[in-house]
Scaffold this motif. Structure first.
Motif, short mmCIF file in Angstrom:
data_model
loop_
_atom_site.label_atom_id
_atom_site.label_comp_id
_atom_site.label_asym_id
_atom_site.label_seq_id
_atom_site.Cartn_x
_atom_site.Cartn_y
_atom_site.Cartn_z
N TYR A 139 76.04 -50.23 81.26
CA TYR A 139 76.99 -51.17 81.82
C TYR A 139 77.37 -52.33 80.89
CZ TYR A 139 79.41 -54.22 85.01
OH TYR A 139 80.36 -55.03 85.59
N PRO A 140 76.43 -52.97 80.20
CA PRO A 140 76.84 -54.12 79.37
C PRO A 140 77.95 -53.79 78.37
CG PRO A 140 74.47 -54.11 79.60
CD PRO A 140 74.97 -52.80 80.17
N LEU A 141 77.96 -52.56 77.84
CA LEU A 141 79.00 -52.17 76.87
C LEU A 141 80.06 -51.27 77.50
CD1 LEU A 141 76.65 -51.82 73.85
CD2 LEU A 141 78.50 -53.47 74.10
N ARG A 142 79.91 -51.00 78.79
CA ARG A 142 80.91 -50.27 79.58
C ARG A 142 81.25 -48.89 79.02
NH1 ARG A 142 80.13 -55.03 81.33
NH2 ARG A 142 81.48 -56.07 82.83
N ARG A 143 80.22 -48.17 78.55
CA ARG A 143 80.46 -46.81 78.05
C ARG A 143 79.15 -46.04 77.99
NH1 ARG A 143 79.63 -45.55 72.56
NH2 ARG A 143 78.98 -47.28 71.24
N PRO A 144 79.24 -44.71 77.93
CA PRO A 144 78.02 -43.92 77.79
C PRO A 144 77.51 -43.91 76.35
CG PRO A 144 79.93 -42.49 78.22
CD PRO A 144 80.42 -43.90 78.18
N PHE A 145 76.21 -43.74 76.21
CA PHE A 145 75.55 -43.69 74.91
C PHE A 145 74.66 -42.46 74.84
CE2 PHE A 145 76.78 -48.05 75.01
CZ PHE A 145 76.93 -48.43 73.70
N LEU A 146 74.49 -41.92 73.63
CA LEU A 146 73.49 -40.88 73.37
C LEU A 146 72.19 -41.59 73.01
CD1 LEU A 146 75.27 -38.17 71.20
CD2 LEU A 146 74.30 -37.90 73.49
N GLU A 147 71.12 -41.25 73.72
CA GLU A 147 69.84 -41.93 73.53
C GLU A 147 68.69 -40.95 73.66
OE1 GLU A 147 69.34 -45.41 76.16
OE2 GLU A 147 71.36 -44.96 76.88
N LEU A 148 67.60 -41.28 73.00
CA LEU A 148 66.35 -40.58 73.28
C LEU A 148 65.83 -41.06 74.63
CD1 LEU A 148 64.60 -40.78 69.79
CD2 LEU A 148 65.50 -38.72 70.90
N PRO A 149 65.03 -40.26 75.32
CA PRO A 149 64.46 -40.70 76.60
C PRO A 149 63.65 -41.98 76.40
CG PRO A 149 64.05 -38.36 76.23
CD PRO A 149 64.62 -38.90 74.96
N ALA A 150 63.78 -42.88 77.35
CA ALA A 150 63.11 -44.18 77.24
C ALA A 150 62.99 -44.80 78.61
CB ALA A 150 63.89 -45.10 76.30
N GLY A 151 62.17 -45.84 78.70
CA GLY A 151 62.07 -46.55 79.96
C GLY A 151 61.14 -47.73 79.88
N LYS A 152 61.22 -48.55 80.90
CA LYS A 152 60.48 -49.81 81.00
C LYS A 152 59.01 -49.55 81.34
CE LYS A 152 60.87 -52.20 84.82
NZ LYS A 152 59.52 -52.34 85.34
N ILE A 153 58.15 -50.33 80.73
CA ILE A 153 56.72 -50.30 81.03
C ILE A 153 56.49 -51.14 82.29
CG2 ILE A 153 54.40 -50.90 80.24
CD1 ILE A 153 55.58 -50.77 77.32
N ASP A 154 55.87 -50.54 83.30
CA ASP A 154 55.54 -51.27 84.52
C ASP A 154 54.35 -52.19 84.26
OD1 ASP A 154 57.58 -50.03 85.96
OD2 ASP A 154 56.26 -48.44 86.71
N ALA A 155 54.24 -53.26 85.03
CA ALA A 155 53.15 -54.22 84.87
C ALA A 155 51.80 -53.51 84.91
CB ALA A 155 53.22 -55.28 85.96
N GLY A 156 50.99 -53.73 83.87
CA GLY A 156 49.66 -53.15 83.81
C GLY A 156 49.62 -51.69 83.43
N GLU A 157 50.76 -51.07 83.16
CA GLU A 157 50.81 -49.64 82.87
C GLU A 157 50.43 -49.35 81.41
OE1 GLU A 157 53.86 -45.95 83.80
OE2 GLU A 157 54.73 -47.88 83.26
N ASP A 158 49.63 -48.35 81.20
CA ASP A 158 49.28 -47.87 79.87
C ASP A 158 50.54 -47.31 79.21
OD1 ASP A 158 47.17 -46.76 77.87
OD2 ASP A 158 48.38 -45.01 78.45
N ILE A 159 50.72 -47.57 77.91
CA ILE A 159 51.97 -47.16 77.26
C ILE A 159 52.12 -45.64 77.19
CG2 ILE A 159 52.30 -49.31 76.00
CD1 ILE A 159 51.19 -47.92 73.48
N LEU A 160 51.03 -44.90 76.98
CA LEU A 160 51.13 -43.44 76.97
C LEU A 160 51.47 -42.92 78.37
CD1 LEU A 160 50.97 -40.64 75.72
CD2 LEU A 160 48.47 -40.73 76.00
N ALA A 161 50.85 -43.48 79.38
CA ALA A 161 51.16 -43.08 80.76
C ALA A 161 52.63 -43.34 81.06
CB ALA A 161 50.25 -43.81 81.75
#
Length: 188
Positions: A70-92
């Motif tokens: 949304y900030p750039l108002r267009r689709p992007f090609l990306e590797l899978p990614a996501g936000k780390i939840d509070a207290g979550e192990d990075i590998l998990a």
């Protein structure tokens, strides 16, 4: 390389206030003491951190997503990614994001490193992973999450980066940081 409080370039916080408290992002404004004794203001975004995954399919291609940003108002090609939840192990977190977004699970995981994408205005860190030995088990998209999955060979990823069809910094950094592991897995 870490910096200690005794580093001659360190700035010291004199006061700090929260300017915005959102669901994901939090904005702060700090007054700081500069190395020369003067004072200044630093505004920055607090971010919980994220993961990005260079996931190699058995056919030798990498899993990519095409997603509207949304900030750039267009689709992007990306590797899978996501936000780390509070207290979550990075590998998990990496395992969860790969499964939820792409429907793949991996039998081999390697932590490749960390990147800081916006050091001038954010404390965000993105942990980079390489995943191999993928098998499809079905995605579990979040409500309101829409994306297309693609698989790209290494040469096509490099071509897309140089042709500016892939401009996402986390994907470019993760690809090149994982490239030695990708090539080793491909026997190159």
């Amino acid at each position: 390389m870490s910096v200690t409080v005794d580093d001659p370039l360190s700035e010291h916080t004199l006061s700090s206030e929260q300017v915005f408290d959102g669901a994901l992002l939090h904005v702060r404004r700090d007054r700081v003491r500069l190395p020369d004794g003067g004072e200044s203001v630093r505004e920055y975004v607090r971010h919980p951190g994220a993961v990005v995954i260079a996931a190699l399919l058995p056919e030798g291609q990498l899993v990519f997503e095409r997603q509207f940003r949304y900030p750039l108002r267009r689709p992007f090609l990306e590797l899978p990614a996501g936000k780390i939840d509070a207290g979550e192990d990075i590998l998990a977190c990496a395992m969860r994001e790969l499964r939820e977004e792409t429907g793949y699970e991996a039998s081999e995981w390697r932590h490749v490193g960390v990147m800081h994408p916006c050091i001038g205005y954010s404390d965000e860190r993105i942990e980079i992973f390489f995943a191999n030995g993928l098998r499809h088990v079905g995605h579990a998209w979040d409500e309101g999450e829409f994306l297309e999955l693609l698989s790209l060979p290494v040469a096509a990823v490099e071509d897309a980066i140089h042709a500016e069809r892939i401009t996402d910094a986390k994907s470019i950094t993760a690809f090149y940081r994982a490239l030695p592991l990708i090539r080793a897995a491909l026997g190159d």
